[in-house]
Motif scaffolding. Sequence first.
Motif, PDB file in Angstrom:
ATOM      1  N   ALA A  26       0.834  -1.209   0.000  1.00  0.00           N
ATOM      2  CA  ALA A  26       0.000   0.000   0.000  1.00  0.00           C
ATOM      3  C   ALA A  26       0.866   1.256   0.000  1.00  0.00           C
ATOM      4  N   VAL A  27       1.915   1.260   0.809  1.00  0.00           N
ATOM      5  CA  VAL A  27       2.821   2.412   0.864  1.00  0.00           C
ATOM      6  C   VAL A  27       3.545   2.571  -0.465  1.00  0.00           C
ATOM      7  N   GLN A  28       4.047   1.478  -1.014  1.00  0.00           N
ATOM      8  CA  GLN A  28       4.759   1.562  -2.287  1.00  0.00           C
ATOM      9  C   GLN A  28       3.852   2.099  -3.394  1.00  0.00           C
ATOM     10  N   ARG A  29       2.631   1.630  -3.413  1.00  0.00           N
ATOM     11  CA  ARG A  29       1.675   2.078  -4.430  1.00  0.00           C
ATOM     12  C   ARG A  29       1.413   3.577  -4.296  1.00  0.00           C
ATOM     13  N   LYS A  30       1.187   4.055  -3.066  1.00  0.00           N
ATOM     14  CA  LYS A  30       0.873   5.464  -2.848  1.00  0.00           C
ATOM     15  C   LYS A  30       2.071   6.360  -3.149  1.00  0.00           C
ATOM     16  N   VAL A  31       3.264   5.960  -2.709  1.00  0.00           N
ATOM     17  CA  VAL A  31       4.462   6.773  -2.966  1.00  0.00           C
ATOM     18  C   VAL A  31       4.760   6.800  -4.465  1.00  0.00           C
ATOM     19  N   THR A  32       4.658   5.664  -5.133  1.00  0.00           N
ATOM     20  CA  THR A  32       4.912   5.607  -6.576  1.00  0.00           C
ATOM     21  C   THR A  32       3.920   6.479  -7.322  1.00  0.00           C
ATOM     22  N   GLU A  33       2.672   6.420  -6.904  1.00  0.00           N
ATOM     23  CA  GLU A  33       1.623   7.224  -7.534  1.00  0.00           C
ATOM     24  C   GLU A  33       1.918   8.716  -7.416  1.00  0.00           C
ATOM     25  N   ARG A  34       2.284   9.151  -6.227  1.00  0.00           N
ATOM     26  CA  ARG A  34       2.515  10.583  -5.996  1.00  0.00           C
ATOM     27  C   ARG A  34       3.862  11.060  -6.518  1.00  0.00           C
ATOM     28  N   CYS A  35       4.908  10.262  -6.336  1.00  0.00           N
ATOM     29  CA  CYS A  35       6.241  10.684  -6.763  1.00  0.00           C
ATOM     30  C   CYS A  35       6.486  10.343  -8.233  1.00  0.00           C
TER      31      CYS A  35
END
Length: 143
Positions: A29-38
Motif C-alpha cells: 500500500a505504501v509503495q503504491r501510494k508513494v509511486t503514484e505521488r512521486c
Amino acid sequence: MRDEPRTSSSALREPYRPLPGRPADARRAVQRKVTERCGARALACGPDAMADALLVASELATNAVLHGGGITGFDVDVDSGGVRVSVSDGSDDVPVAAAPVDERDRFLPGGRGWPLVCRLARDVRVAELPRGGKRITAVVPLG
C-alpha cells in the motif's frame, strides 16, 4: 473495529481499503501510494525515502500483528511533508524500546523495530482511540 480520522485534513480522505492483514500488505500500500505521488512528479522523492517508508510501514504493521492483536486501522498519505503512515491496533500498550541484550550480554530476539521507526521517522505520535487501542502515526521525510 476501525478508527475514524479525527483531523479536518484527514477527514477528507477515505480510509485505506482493504485493511492490510499483514506487513507485506502494508508495504504494498505504501509503495503504491508513494509511486503514484512521486512517479507523477507531483513530489520529489529522495533515493532512500521509499526504503525508509517501507521499513517504517512494515515495522508498525508487524508490531500491530505481534503485540496489538492485529491491524484495526491503516492509512497512508504522501504530501510535501513526507510519507505519513498510520497503523492502529486493539492494544492500549504504548511501544517501548527493549534492551537488545540480557543481563549476561546475550542478544535478545526482537525489540529493534520500534527504535528503527523512531530513527527513520521525523515525527512519531501515539494516540489513544476512543473505543480502546491506539493509532501510531509516523512521518518519513521524502528527501
